[in-house]
Design a protein around this motif. Structure first.
Motif, short mmCIF file in Angstrom:
data_model
loop_
_atom_site.label_atom_id
_atom_site.label_comp_id
_atom_site.label_asym_id
_atom_site.label_seq_id
_atom_site.Cartn_x
_atom_site.Cartn_y
_atom_site.Cartn_z
N TYR A 36 0.84 -1.19 0.00
CA TYR A 36 0.00 0.00 0.00
C TYR A 36 0.88 1.24 0.00
CZ TYR A 36 -3.51 -3.32 1.59
OH TYR A 36 -4.34 -4.41 1.70
N LEU A 46 -4.24 0.57 -2.14
CA LEU A 46 -3.68 -0.72 -2.55
C LEU A 46 -2.93 -0.56 -3.87
CD1 LEU A 46 -3.54 -3.86 -2.22
CD2 LEU A 46 -5.64 -3.96 -3.59
N GLN A 89 1.54 -5.90 3.78
CA GLN A 89 0.48 -6.50 4.59
C GLN A 89 0.34 -7.97 4.23
OE1 GLN A 89 -3.17 -6.49 2.91
NE2 GLN A 89 -3.90 -7.90 4.45
N ILE B 37 -9.72 -0.83 10.50
CA ILE B 37 -8.27 -0.71 10.65
C ILE B 37 -8.00 0.66 11.24
CG2 ILE B 37 -6.08 -0.56 9.36
CD1 ILE B 37 -7.61 -2.39 7.21
N GLN B 39 -5.08 3.74 12.85
CA GLN B 39 -3.73 4.27 12.76
C GLN B 39 -3.57 5.36 13.81
OE1 GLN B 39 -2.72 6.14 8.94
NE2 GLN B 39 -0.67 5.26 9.10
N GLY B 43 1.69 6.82 13.62
CA GLY B 43 1.99 5.40 13.74
C GLY B 43 1.63 4.59 12.51
N GLY B 44 1.73 3.29 12.67
CA GLY B 44 1.43 2.38 11.58
C GLY B 44 -0.02 1.91 11.61
N LEU B 45 -0.31 0.94 10.78
CA LEU B 45 -1.67 0.44 10.61
C LEU B 45 -1.90 -0.80 11.48
CD1 LEU B 45 -1.65 0.75 6.73
CD2 LEU B 45 -2.96 2.19 8.31
N TRP B 47 -4.86 -3.74 12.23
CA TRP B 47 -6.14 -4.34 11.90
C TRP B 47 -6.93 -4.59 13.18
CZ3 TRP B 47 -8.03 -9.34 13.08
CH2 TRP B 47 -9.21 -9.68 12.42
N PHE B 94 -10.23 3.59 10.03
CA PHE B 94 -10.62 3.38 8.64
C PHE B 94 -11.52 2.15 8.54
CE2 PHE B 94 -7.60 6.26 6.69
CZ PHE B 94 -6.46 6.22 7.49
N LEU B 102 -8.72 -12.10 3.79
CA LEU B 102 -8.09 -10.82 4.15
C LEU B 102 -6.73 -10.68 3.49
CD1 LEU B 102 -8.98 -10.45 7.95
CD2 LEU B 102 -10.25 -9.71 5.96
N TYR B 104 -5.98 -8.87 0.99
CA TYR B 104 -5.71 -7.47 0.70
C TYR B 104 -6.98 -6.68 0.96
CZ TYR B 104 -7.82 -8.77 -3.80
OH TYR B 104 -8.65 -9.26 -4.77
N PHE B 105 -6.81 -5.36 1.11
CA PHE B 105 -7.92 -4.44 1.31
C PHE B 105 -7.91 -3.47 0.13
CE2 PHE B 105 -8.73 -6.02 5.48
CZ PHE B 105 -7.50 -6.38 5.99
N ASP B 106 -8.91 -3.54 -0.71
CA ASP B 106 -8.83 -2.80 -1.96
C ASP B 106 -9.58 -1.48 -1.96
OD1 ASP B 106 -11.26 -4.57 -4.07
OD2 ASP B 106 -11.30 -4.06 -1.93
N TRP B 108 -10.93 1.67 0.65
CA TRP B 108 -10.84 2.23 2.00
C TRP B 108 -11.72 3.47 2.11
CZ3 TRP B 108 -6.64 1.00 5.68
CH2 TRP B 108 -5.84 -0.08 5.26
N GLY B 109 -12.27 3.68 3.29
CA GLY B 109 -12.89 4.96 3.58
C GLY B 109 -11.82 6.00 3.84
N ARG B 110 -12.21 7.24 3.96
CA ARG B 110 -11.24 8.32 4.18
C ARG B 110 -10.69 8.32 5.59
NH1 ARG B 110 -13.28 13.94 1.73
NH2 ARG B 110 -11.14 14.45 2.33
#
Lengths: 103, 118
Positions: A36, A46, A89, B37, B39, B43-45, B47, B94, B102, B104-106, B108-110
């Motif tokens: 990502y 992605l 990921q 998800i 953040q 920081g990082g992401l 889940w 998010f 799971l 991948y996540f294609d 995303w919301g804002r």
């Protein structure tokens, strides 16, 4: 659960240069890895899934490779809009990210 | 075009319950896996959890005791509830569409910023 490490933490490059970002997993798995791109104030986008497949809209200068526990995201020639943070990921786990910054 | 939009309170006090909703448009929620998800600032992401249209769900073991992810197919929405929040739960949350497994996540919301502060 798999742990993911990314290197380097920061990559300082100039537009037109090639960028190679690494993602290493603590457990070996097949090719179920995604990459990502995230810019400040935006949601992640992605770029690559299944280690090497470009998502819709991903420019061809982005390519992914690897399997098992070592994966690489390559940007063949950096464009100004590519300076961002990149995350790998694997299922429920994200790597800590690599920041690609202007040199 | 698929669009996800998070909604919910942006400010909570410690020990309160975080409740967020993700509205899905342009796609039926009766496909894919729908995740939350977060953040933390700088920081990082991380889940948090997912729900499938059938109602089956799963969450991060580190948060499992406090998290519930649910779905309302009649409204094409899914939701997150997190109890007993602390300052450590301050983050941008998010919602995202996930592939089976799971992998991948294609979409995303804002994202929506939730701040926990007394």
């Amino acid at each position: 659960e798999t742990m993911l490490t990314q290197s380097p933490v920061t990559l300082s490059l100039s537009p037109g240069e090639r960028a190679s970002l690494s993602c290493t997993a603590s457990l070996s798995f097949s090719t179920n890895l995604a990459w990502y791109q995230q810019k400040p104030g935006q949601a992640p986008r992605l770029l690559i899934y299944d280690a090497s497949k470009r998502a819709a809209g991903t420019p061809v200068r982005f390519s992914g490779s690897g399997s098992g526990s070592h994966f690489t995201l390559t940007i063949s020639s950096l464009e100004p809009e590519d300076f961002a943070v990149y995350y790998c990921q694997q299922r429920k786990t994200f790597g800590p990210g690599t920041k690609v910054e202007f040199k | 075009q698929v669009h996800l939009q998070e909604s919910g309170p942006g400010l909570l006090k410690p020990s309160e319950t975080l409740s967020l909703t993700c509205s899905v448009s342009g796609d039926s929620i009766s496909t894919f896996y729908w995740s939350w998800i977060r953040q933390a600032p700088g920081g990082g992401l991380e889940w948090i959890g997912y729900v499938y249209f059938s109602g089956s769900s799963n969450s991060n073991p580190s948060l499992q005791s406090r998290v519930t992810v649910s779905v309302d197919t009649s409204k094409n929405q899914f939701s997150l509830k997190m109890t007993s929040v602390t300052a450590a739960d301050t983050a941008v949350y998010f919602c995202a569409r996930g592939a089976p497994g799971l992998y991948y996540f294609d979409i995303w919301g804002r994202g929506t910023l939730v701040t926990v502060s007394s």
